[in-house]
Design a protein around this motif. Structure first.
Motif, PDB file in Angstrom:
ATOM      1  N   ARG A   1      85.222 -19.165  96.087  1.00 51.64           N
ATOM      2  CA  ARG A   1      83.893 -18.299  95.982  1.00 51.64           C
ATOM      3  C   ARG A   1      84.270 -17.134  95.234  1.00 51.64           C
ATOM      4  NH1 ARG A   1      82.923 -17.573 102.719  1.00 51.64           N
ATOM      5  NH2 ARG A   1      82.066 -19.798 103.098  1.00 51.64           N
ATOM      6  N   SER A   2      83.009 -16.638  94.641  1.00 52.71           N
ATOM      7  CA  SER A   2      83.190 -15.611  93.717  1.00 52.71           C
ATOM      8  C   SER A   2      82.514 -14.170  94.323  1.00 52.71           C
ATOM      9  CB  SER A   2      82.738 -15.758  92.280  1.00 52.71           C
ATOM     10  OG  SER A   2      81.215 -15.895  92.433  1.00 52.71           O
ATOM     11  N   PRO A   3      82.655 -13.150  93.810  1.00 55.37           N
ATOM     12  CA  PRO A   3      82.014 -11.842  94.563  1.00 55.37           C
ATOM     13  C   PRO A   3      80.414 -12.029  94.194  1.00 55.37           C
ATOM     14  CG  PRO A   3      83.923 -11.306  93.088  1.00 55.37           C
ATOM     15  CD  PRO A   3      83.612 -12.772  92.978  1.00 55.37           C
TER      16      PRO A   3
ATOM     17  N   ASP B   1      89.696 -22.442  91.120  1.00 55.54           N
ATOM     18  CA  ASP B   1      90.728 -21.913  92.049  1.00 55.54           C
ATOM     19  C   ASP B   1      92.125 -22.427  91.013  1.00 55.54           C
ATOM     20  OD1 ASP B   1      92.449 -21.033  93.813  1.00 55.54           O
ATOM     21  OD2 ASP B   1      91.459 -21.359  95.457  1.00 55.54           O
ATOM     22  N   LYS B   2      92.329 -21.642  90.147  1.00 57.33           N
ATOM     23  CA  LYS B   2      93.390 -22.168  89.231  1.00 57.33           C
ATOM     24  C   LYS B   2      94.885 -21.711  90.132  1.00 57.33           C
ATOM     25  CE  LYS B   2      91.403 -20.871  85.210  1.00 57.33           C
ATOM     26  NZ  LYS B   2      91.494 -19.990  83.666  1.00 57.33           N
ATOM     27  N   PRO B   3      94.963 -20.523  90.946  1.00 58.18           N
ATOM     28  CA  PRO B   3      96.298 -20.724  91.543  1.00 58.18           C
ATOM     29  C   PRO B   3      96.404 -21.804  92.658  1.00 58.18           C
ATOM     30  CG  PRO B   3      95.313 -18.597  91.531  1.00 58.18           C
ATOM     31  CD  PRO B   3      94.399 -19.557  91.158  1.00 58.18           C
TER      32      PRO B   3
END
Length: 249
Positions: A111-113, A121-123
């Motif tokens: 999700r983004s703000p 979601d790269k991590p």
């Protein structure tokens, strides 16, 4: 290996106009088995694999996967149903990072703000990619490394990790050690042992009979679009297998 069939081919045929590339091939593959598909050039190996991988439809016959008849519309369709194909060129994006290749086409989102907007979601993808490679006993700490900086064996591992990401039950490997040196070939054979040990079925297409003797449980020998032999590999020699392929039987 449980002996439970995961893949069954019944009367599989493929015609290109007047040419019969496959002639009624019957083949049963057990779950967790490593099956080598062997034969000289023009034997029908590539045609068989194109059909199993969803790249081409059969002209006749039936494919049964996990006990049910399937009709693959495309390689992507086959992949979603658990059949992953790793061709000799690996189909990797060489300038992209390891994690990007592992998750190509199945990226993780967060999700983004901004309501309704999602971000990559790269991590999570980096961490998961490292985990998939860890299952193959490949230790690479930096998942941002471009694939074109890796060795041939490591690239094979990235391609297999992508298959693991898709939860593949069957991995088809097309000449995986071709053009590799001794050390990299050893690494690829170790990878095959590793995924077999995890219960994944491997279909191996190879001209290298030493590789086949080391990793395969069974070999199906093709000639002229027909399966002419289906035999257990343990106890056989590379020379013995080669003689069967080159013989007149």
């Amino acid at each position: 290996m449980s002996g439970e069939p995961i893949l069954e081919l019944r009367g599989l045929a493929k015609r290109y106009g007047a040419v019969d590339a496959l002639r009624g091939v019957d083949l049963t593959v057990a779950r967790g088995e490593t099956l080598a598909i062997c034969g000289d050039n023009g034997a029908g190996k590539s045609t068989l694999i194109r059909i199993i991988s969803g790249a081409q439809p059969p002209s006749a016959g039936e494919i049964r996967l996990k006990g049910r008849t399937v009709h693959f519309a495309s390689p992507a369709d086959a992949l979603q149903q658990g059949v992953a194909t790793i061709y000799q060129d690996l189909a990797l994006a060489p300038r992209m990072a390891i994690y990007q290749n592992v998750f190509m086409g199945s990226e993780l989102l967060r999700r983004s703000p901004v309501p309704g907007l999602k971000l990559l979601d790269k991590p999570a993808m980096r961490q998961a990619a490292k985990g998939y490679l860890g299952r193959l006993k490949i230790r690479l700490e930096d998942m941002d490394i471009a694939v074109n900086t890796l060795s041939g064996g490591q690239r094979q591992a990235v391609a297999i990790a992508r298959a693991l990401r898709w939860q593949a039950d069957i991995v088809i490997m097309d000449e995986p050690t071709a053009a590799l040196g001794v050390k990299e070939t050893r690494q690829v054979l170790d990878l095959i042992h590793e995924i077999k040990g995890q219960g994944i079925t491997v279909l191996l297409i190879s001209h290298n009979m030493r590789d086949v003797v080391e990793v395969a449980d069974r070999a199906a020998i093709m000639k002229g679009g027909t399966k002419v032999a289906d035999l257990a590999v343990p106890g056989m020699t590379p020379e013995g297998l080669a003689a069967l392929i080159m013989g007149d039987g």
